[in-house]
Design a protein around this motif. Sequence first.
Motif, PDB file in Angstrom:
ATOM      1  N   ILE A   1       0.634   4.424   6.849  1.00 29.10           N
ATOM      2  CA  ILE A   1       0.081   5.684   6.323  1.00 29.10           C
ATOM      3  C   ILE A   1      -1.151   5.404   5.466  1.00 29.10           C
ATOM      4  N   TYR A   2      -1.012   4.501   4.495  1.00 28.07           N
ATOM      5  CA  TYR A   2      -2.136   4.216   3.605  1.00 28.07           C
ATOM      6  C   TYR A   2      -3.243   3.456   4.336  1.00 28.07           C
ATOM      7  N   LYS A   3      -2.834   2.569   5.243  1.00 28.41           N
ATOM      8  CA  LYS A   3      -3.833   1.835   6.042  1.00 28.41           C
ATOM      9  C   LYS A   3      -4.717   2.828   6.806  1.00 28.41           C
ATOM     10  N   THR A   4      -4.098   3.861   7.367  1.00 32.48           N
ATOM     11  CA  THR A   4      -4.842   4.877   8.119  1.00 32.48           C
ATOM     12  C   THR A   4      -5.739   5.692   7.186  1.00 32.48           C
TER      13      THR A   4
ATOM     14  N   GLY B   1       0.770  -1.230   0.000  1.00 35.26           N
ATOM     15  CA  GLY B   1       0.000   0.000   0.000  1.00 35.26           C
ATOM     16  C   GLY B   1       0.803   1.284   0.000  1.00 35.26           C
ATOM     17  N   LEU B   2       2.101   1.211   0.297  1.00 33.65           N
ATOM     18  CA  LEU B   2       2.903   2.435   0.332  1.00 33.65           C
ATOM     19  C   LEU B   2       2.962   3.062  -1.057  1.00 33.65           C
ATOM     20  N   ALA B   3       2.640   4.363  -1.130  1.00 31.75           N
ATOM     21  CA  ALA B   3       2.689   5.068  -2.417  1.00 31.75           C
ATOM     22  C   ALA B   3       4.124   5.081  -2.931  1.00 31.75           C
ATOM     23  N   MET B   4       4.286   4.732  -4.217  1.00 31.66           N
ATOM     24  CA  MET B   4       5.616   4.707  -4.823  1.00 31.66           C
ATOM     25  C   MET B   4       6.220   6.113  -4.816  1.00 31.66           C
ATOM     26  N   SER B   5       7.481   6.200  -4.397  1.00 32.47           N
ATOM     27  CA  SER B   5       8.191   7.469  -4.363  1.00 32.47           C
ATOM     28  C   SER B   5       9.688   7.198  -4.454  1.00 32.47           C
ATOM     29  N   SER B   6      10.405   8.094  -5.109  1.00 25.26           N
ATOM     30  CA  SER B   6      11.862   7.959  -5.170  1.00 25.26           C
ATOM     31  C   SER B   6      12.475   8.026  -3.776  1.00 25.26           C
ATOM     32  N   ARG B   7      11.796   8.690  -2.851  1.00 25.76           N
ATOM     33  CA  ARG B   7      12.306   8.815  -1.482  1.00 25.76           C
ATOM     34  C   ARG B   7      12.260   7.482  -0.735  1.00 25.76           C
TER      35      ARG B   7
ATOM     36  N   LYS C   1      -7.155   4.694   4.447  1.00 28.36           N
ATOM     37  CA  LYS C   1      -8.312   3.872   4.058  1.00 28.36           C
ATOM     38  C   LYS C   1      -9.370   3.848   5.165  1.00 28.36           C
ATOM     39  N   THR C   2      -8.921   3.735   6.401  1.00 29.82           N
ATOM     40  CA  THR C   2      -9.878   3.742   7.516  1.00 29.82           C
ATOM     41  C   THR C   2     -10.515   5.121   7.654  1.00 29.82           C
ATOM     42  N   ALA C   3      -9.723   6.175   7.445  1.00 29.25           N
ATOM     43  CA  ALA C   3     -10.253   7.540   7.506  1.00 29.25           C
ATOM     44  C   ALA C   3     -11.343   7.739   6.461  1.00 29.25           C
ATOM     45  N   LYS C   4     -11.142   7.165   5.291  1.00 27.73           N
ATOM     46  CA  LYS C   4     -12.157   7.269   4.235  1.00 27.73           C
ATOM     47  C   LYS C   4     -13.471   6.625   4.691  1.00 27.73           C
ATOM     48  N   THR C   5     -13.376   5.454   5.293  1.00 32.95           N
ATOM     49  CA  THR C   5     -14.580   4.768   5.793  1.00 32.95           C
ATOM     50  C   THR C   5     -15.278   5.617   6.853  1.00 32.95           C
ATOM     51  N   LYS C   6     -14.506   6.146   7.786  1.00 33.41           N
ATOM     52  CA  LYS C   6     -15.083   6.944   8.867  1.00 33.41           C
ATOM     53  C   LYS C   6     -15.730   8.226   8.338  1.00 33.41           C
ATOM     54  N   PHE C   7     -15.168   8.796   7.283  1.00 29.66           N
ATOM     55  CA  PHE C   7     -15.684  10.055   6.741  1.00 29.66           C
ATOM     56  C   PHE C   7     -17.100   9.879   6.177  1.00 29.66           C
ATOM     57  N   GLY C   8     -17.459   8.644   5.881  1.00 24.80           N
ATOM     58  CA  GLY C   8     -18.819   8.391   5.396  1.00 24.80           C
ATOM     59  C   GLY C   8     -19.889   8.730   6.429  1.00 24.80           C
ATOM     60  N   THR C   9     -19.549   8.603   7.727  1.00 21.85           N
ATOM     61  CA  THR C   9     -20.561   8.831   8.781  1.00 21.85           C
ATOM     62  C   THR C   9     -20.136   9.876   9.818  1.00 21.85           C
ATOM     63  N   LYS C  10     -18.861  10.260   9.795  1.00 20.83           N
ATOM     64  CA  LYS C  10     -18.356  11.180  10.825  1.00 20.83           C
ATOM     65  C   LYS C  10     -17.952  12.519  10.204  1.00 20.83           C
ATOM     66  N   SER C  11     -17.765  13.512  11.060  1.00 19.32           N
ATOM     67  CA  SER C  11     -17.350  14.837  10.594  1.00 19.32           C
ATOM     68  C   SER C  11     -15.858  14.848  10.260  1.00 19.32           C
ATOM     69  N   ALA C  12     -15.440  15.863   9.481  1.00 19.59           N
ATOM     70  CA  ALA C  12     -14.026  16.013   9.145  1.00 19.59           C
ATOM     71  C   ALA C  12     -13.193  16.216  10.410  1.00 19.59           C
ATOM     72  N   LYS C  13     -13.731  16.965  11.362  1.00 15.90           N
ATOM     73  CA  LYS C  13     -13.015  17.218  12.618  1.00 15.90           C
ATOM     74  C   LYS C  13     -12.791  15.908  13.380  1.00 15.90           C
ATOM     75  N   TYR C  14     -13.832  15.087  13.453  1.00 12.16           N
ATOM     76  CA  TYR C  14     -13.709  13.799  14.143  1.00 12.16           C
ATOM     77  C   TYR C  14     -12.634  12.935  13.475  1.00 12.16           C
ATOM     78  N   VAL C  15     -12.689  12.842  12.139  1.00 12.24           N
ATOM     79  CA  VAL C  15     -11.741  11.985  11.414  1.00 12.24           C
ATOM     80  C   VAL C  15     -10.312  12.494  11.596  1.00 12.24           C
ATOM     81  N   THR C  16     -10.141  13.802  11.534  1.00 15.86           N
ATOM     82  CA  THR C  16      -8.807  14.389  11.701  1.00 15.86           C
ATOM     83  C   THR C  16      -8.243  14.071  13.081  1.00 15.86           C
ATOM     84  N   GLU C  17      -9.044  14.234  14.106  1.00 17.78           N
ATOM     85  CA  GLU C  17      -8.579  13.950  15.470  1.00 17.78           C
ATOM     86  C   GLU C  17      -8.284  12.461  15.639  1.00 17.78           C
TER      87      GLU C  17
END
Length: 283
Positions: free
Chosen positions: A205-208, A184-190, A210-226
């Motif tokens: 990073i990507y695992k988180t 899942g790690l995004a390809m980068s020269s770094r 993906k879960t944030a995307k799921t949570k955003f379906g029912t939760k606020s942006a503030k909740y997901v960010t925290e």
Amino acid sequence: MKIFHNKTELTHHIDDLKAKGKSIGFVPTMGALHNGHLSLVNKGLSENDVVLVSIFVNPTQFDNHEDLAKYPRTLEADVSLLKTVSDETIMVYAPTVEDIYDSNIKSQSFTFDGLEHEMEGAFRDGHFDGVGTIVKRLFEIVKPNRAYFGEKDFQQLQIIKKLVELHNLPVKVIGCAIHRALDGLAMSSRNTRLTPEHRAAAPFIYKTLKTAKTKFGTKSAKYVTEWVEMQFETQPLLELEYFIIADTKTLKPVKRKSTKKTYRAFIAVYAGDIRLIDNIALN
């Protein structure tokens, strides 16, 4: 494979190709090529007669001189990798700094309707002036029909589209899906500079995301960010620089969700001294 180090020779060759009715696809890179770059090249080859890959570590888009000095320069290996795709329909432009900038290694100042002040712009002073300067210069030299950029640098992609719009540049900018490693790690020269321990931790990073995307379906942006901020507090090898949910058009952080807008989550994380970015579409 034709390799050009001089813009005059390159433009003559491109003019000859265009006179024969050939279409030019363009993939600008800073080298240290990987499969993510090859996916852009393959997309370009599917839509054009020839693809030009530029390999140039652009000094004006680095706010950190140490990062510029350490950036890998692997032209021979890059050319070998490109040859695995095609030896005939790919060209390389690997200019010197002097060939691009003459003696004036300096960024132009750009405004991109405010896109440049969000996220990366807030954390990397002058970065998008450097990006705008080199991309505009390369578009003027190469005169491509189409240019291909990965969505991993989604903010950069939006800024380049705005650059083309504001300066009436005759090129179609095409965004391509993020190319990821199997974990899942995004390809980068770094990624090649990560220690084994940090490389093992980085897929979090990507695992988180993906879960944030799921949570955003029912939760606020503030909740997901925290929630995301709390997840990274449990990761001793990863330091969260920012996590932002933003409107894909304006790139401004979302305050209240609207069904009429599209959103994307953007993240920047330090794994040791290596800075990794990623993002995911939320709706």
